[in-house]
Each structure stands twice: as structure tokens, then as C-alpha cells.
Design an enzyme around this catalytic site. Structure first.
Site, PDB file in Angstrom:
ATOM      1  N   ARG A  32       0.830  -1.212   0.000  1.00  0.00           N
ATOM      2  CA  ARG A  32       0.000   0.000   0.000  1.00  0.00           C
ATOM      3  C   ARG A  32       0.868   1.267   0.000  1.00  0.00           C
ATOM      4  NH1 ARG A  32      -4.245   0.659   4.127  1.00  0.00           N
ATOM      5  NH2 ARG A  32      -4.911   2.164   2.584  1.00  0.00           N
ATOM      6  N   HIS A  69      -6.016   8.161  11.696  1.00  0.00           N
ATOM      7  CA  HIS A  69      -5.658   6.742  11.662  1.00  0.00           C
ATOM      8  C   HIS A  69      -4.190   6.505  11.330  1.00  0.00           C
ATOM      9  CE1 HIS A  69     -10.183   5.753  10.965  1.00  0.00           C
ATOM     10  NE2 HIS A  69      -9.911   6.055  12.209  1.00  0.00           N
TER      11      HIS A  69
HETATM   12  N1  APR Z   1     -15.445  10.558  -4.402  1.00  0.00           N
HETATM   13  C1  APR Z   1     -16.015  10.635  -3.171  1.00  0.00           C
HETATM   14  N2  APR Z   1     -16.386   9.555  -2.460  1.00  0.00           N
HETATM   15  C2  APR Z   1     -16.192   8.347  -3.023  1.00  0.00           C
HETATM   16  C3  APR Z   1     -15.608   8.197  -4.298  1.00  0.00           C
HETATM   17  C4  APR Z   1     -15.227   9.374  -5.001  1.00  0.00           C
HETATM   18  N3  APR Z   1     -14.669   9.329  -6.220  1.00  0.00           N
HETATM   19  N4  APR Z   1     -15.546   6.862  -4.568  1.00  0.00           N
HETATM   20  C5  APR Z   1     -16.061   6.221  -3.510  1.00  0.00           C
HETATM   21  N5  APR Z   1     -16.446   7.123  -2.569  1.00  0.00           N
HETATM   22  C6  APR Z   1     -17.051   6.893  -1.241  1.00  0.00           C
HETATM   23  C7  APR Z   1     -17.930   5.680  -1.118  1.00  0.00           C
HETATM   24  O1  APR Z   1     -19.244   5.952  -1.598  1.00  0.00           O
HETATM   25  C8  APR Z   1     -17.897   5.435   0.383  1.00  0.00           C
HETATM   26  O2  APR Z   1     -18.933   6.136   1.048  1.00  0.00           O
HETATM   27  O3  APR Z   1     -16.025   6.700  -0.320  1.00  0.00           O
HETATM   28  C9  APR Z   1     -16.545   6.009   0.816  1.00  0.00           C
HETATM   29  C10 APR Z   1     -15.544   4.976   1.246  1.00  0.00           C
HETATM   30  O4  APR Z   1     -16.019   4.323   2.388  1.00  0.00           O
HETATM   31  P1  APR Z   1     -15.166   3.162   3.089  1.00  0.00           P
HETATM   32  O5  APR Z   1     -14.695   2.200   2.055  1.00  0.00           O
HETATM   33  O6  APR Z   1     -15.958   2.633   4.208  1.00  0.00           O
HETATM   34  O7  APR Z   1     -13.862   3.953   3.616  1.00  0.00           O
HETATM   35  P2  APR Z   1     -13.720   4.985   4.801  1.00  0.00           P
HETATM   36  O8  APR Z   1     -15.009   5.584   5.189  1.00  0.00           O
HETATM   37  O9  APR Z   1     -12.605   5.884   4.406  1.00  0.00           O
HETATM   38  O10 APR Z   1     -13.224   4.036   5.954  1.00  0.00           O
HETATM   39  C11 APR Z   1     -12.932   4.562   7.230  1.00  0.00           C
HETATM   40  O11 APR Z   1     -12.204   2.422   7.927  1.00  0.00           O
HETATM   41  O12 APR Z   1     -11.102   0.471   7.452  1.00  0.00           O
HETATM   42  C12 APR Z   1     -11.006   1.678   8.082  1.00  0.00           C
HETATM   43  O13 APR Z   1      -9.063   2.727   8.756  1.00  0.00           O
HETATM   44  C13 APR Z   1      -9.868   2.533   7.619  1.00  0.00           C
HETATM   45  O14 APR Z   1      -9.749   4.952   7.571  1.00  0.00           O
HETATM   46  C14 APR Z   1     -10.517   3.816   7.176  1.00  0.00           C
HETATM   47  C15 APR Z   1     -11.854   3.782   7.880  1.00  0.00           C
END
Ligand code: APR
Length: 237
Positions: free
Chosen positions: A61, A110
């Protein structure tokens, strides 16, 4: 803009803001956790059981993060700050794309993948300008190094600081997060009652908690549009 009159934009970002830079989000069907079970790579137990696998996961990563470039959303937020707006960014992301775009007030809830830290003393941190962490790489006290990231089941060291920053928001902009992980998601509850909250996410319709305005767009489109609007007005609202 007079310093004391500047309103405070607090931006809370998740992996979605880096998606258009080629960094995978976590919970989509093709997200990172689909191929790499959390219990195998992102918990203290995983580290005890198989540190080599954990290091390999983060080394891969880290190489992806180094190849990625800030996108229009990261750049627009940095530009807003450069134009004299007061902007604080709290990110769940472990990449450095906000900083590389030019943002100066960035809090990593994080952790940061481009840093290693001692397994015995979290304050002993080392920048990783190149390469990864291997078994046998040790800190100044002789203990194995690990990525400076917060794993599931660990406490979030900067959470109190993040709550304070959100508590001083005039507007809270949330970008690209499913708000699925605690305590990060509970940050929204710390915003002052009078501060509007906006979520930019293609899934905003589904995700938005009550009282949060929705912009159902990608970060690369939605954030620069908002920023252009604020710049034209010379204020947030
Ligand atoms: N622009 C904006 N949002 C987007 C895009 C984009 N191009 N593509 C996807 N998304 C959104 C998705 O719709 C979703 O709501 O990004 C979000 C990603 O969500 P997760 O996969 O759950 O990731 P995140 O919320 O960052 O996770 C939080 O979880 O696993 C842990 O430590 C890790 O920091 C991370 C935390």
C-alpha cells in the site's frame, strides 16, 4: 479577509477523496477489505500472529501511495487555504495526498503510512522516504518497527484533538467516507449546533445522517464546485 473574521472550515475526509487518485476505498465490493480480511492484516492480533504478512500488506500500500498524485479535490482544498480561508483537515486516510496538494493543517486520525514507529514506544517515529518495513528493522531501543497506523482494536490517539477542532467549525465538510468506523464517525456529533454539515459522496443519499446536507457527486467534481462557490462569494456562507 480580516484574520479574526475568517470563518473556519473543517473538512473530514475518508478514502473516497483519494479514490480518483487511484487509491482503493475499503468497503466497496471491490474494496481493500474484500481481498484482505481485516483480522488478517489490520489488528494487533494479526501483527502478533503473522507480522510478515502485515508488513507486506502495508509495504504494498505504501508503494501505491507514493505513486498516487493529489486529485482535483485535494488541490481545491489546498487552494482555498492558500487564498486565505481558514481550513482544518481531519483525515481518516493514511496517505499524504492532502499535504502534497499543499494543505498545511492536516490531522491524521488513523496514522500515516509513510511513517514507521517502534512497537514499544509509539512516540519513536521515523519517516519512510523510500522502501518499506521489513522484519528485523528496529527502532533506537532495539524493538521491531511497525507501520504508524491505527489498527482495529487500538485507541485513536488524536481523537480528542479532532473533537476540539470540529467543535470550532463554522462549517463541516465531510468527503468520501461511509461513516462506518468509530470513533471517527462520531466526530460529526461534536460540531456546533449552528454549523452546517455537508457530505460529498456518490452514496451521500444513502449515507447521510439526519441534518446533513448531501451532494451526491465524486470528490473530484463536488469539492472543486463548492470551493469555487466559496471563492466567488469570499466567504463560506
Ligand atoms: N469521491 C467521493 N467519495 C467516493 C468516491 C469518489 N470518487 N468513490 C467512492 N467514494 C465513497 C464511497 O461511496 C464510500 O462512502 O467513499 C466512501 C468509502 O467508504 P469506506 O470504504 O468505508 O472507507 P472509509 O469511510 O474511508 O473508511 C474509514 O475504515 O477500514 C477503516 O481505517 C480505515 O480509515 C478507514 C476507515
Amino acid at each position: 479577509m480580516a484574520e479574526e473574521r475568517r470563518s473556519h472550515l473543517v473538512v473530514f475526509t475518508g478514502s473516497g477523496i483519494s479514490a480518483e487518485s487511484g487509491i482503493q476505498t475499503f468497503r466497496a465490493s471491490d474494496g481493500l477489505w474484500a481481498d484482505h480480511p481485516i483480522e488478517a492484516v489490520a489488528t494487533p492480533e494479526a501483527w502478533r500472529r503473522d507480522p510478515r504478512r502485515v508488513l507486506e500488506f502495508y509495504n504494498t500500500r505504501r508503494a501505491q501511495v507514493r505513486r498516487a498524485r493529489p486529485n482535483a479535490a485535494h488541490k481545491a482544498l489546498a487552494e482555498l487555504e492558500k487564498r486565505g480561508f481558514r481550513v482544518s483537515i481531519i483525515t481518516q486516510n493514511i496517505d499524504d495526498l492532502h499535504e502534497r496538494a499543499g494543505s498545511r493543517n492536516v490531522l491524521h486520525l488513523h496514522g500515516e503510512i509513510l511513517k514507521a514507529r517502534s512497537t514499544v514506544d509509539a512516540r519513536m517515529q521515523y519517516r519512510l522516504p523510500r522502501g518499506g518495513i521489513e522484519l528485523g528493522d528496529i527502532c533506537d531501543k532495539g524493538s521491531q518497527l511497525r507501520p504508524d497506523v491505527v489498527w482495529f482494536g487500538e485507541s485513536v490517539p488524536h481523537f480528542a484533538e479532532a473533537c476540539e477542532i470540529v467543535g470550532e467549525a463554522d462549517l463541516l465538510l465531510v468527503v468520501g467516507t461511509s461513516l462506518a468506523v468509530m470513533p471517527a464517525a462520531s466526530l460529526l456529533d461534536h460540531a456546533p449546533m449552528e454549523a452546517p454539515c455537508v457530505l460529498v459522496d456518490p452514496e451521500a443519499e444513502r449515507l447521510s445522517p439526519p441534518g446533513v446536507a448531501r451532494i451526491c457527486q465524486t470528490a473530484g467534481k463536488g469539492v472543486p464546485q463548492l470551493v469555487r462557490h466559496w471563492q466567488r462569494e469570499g466567504r463560506l456562507w
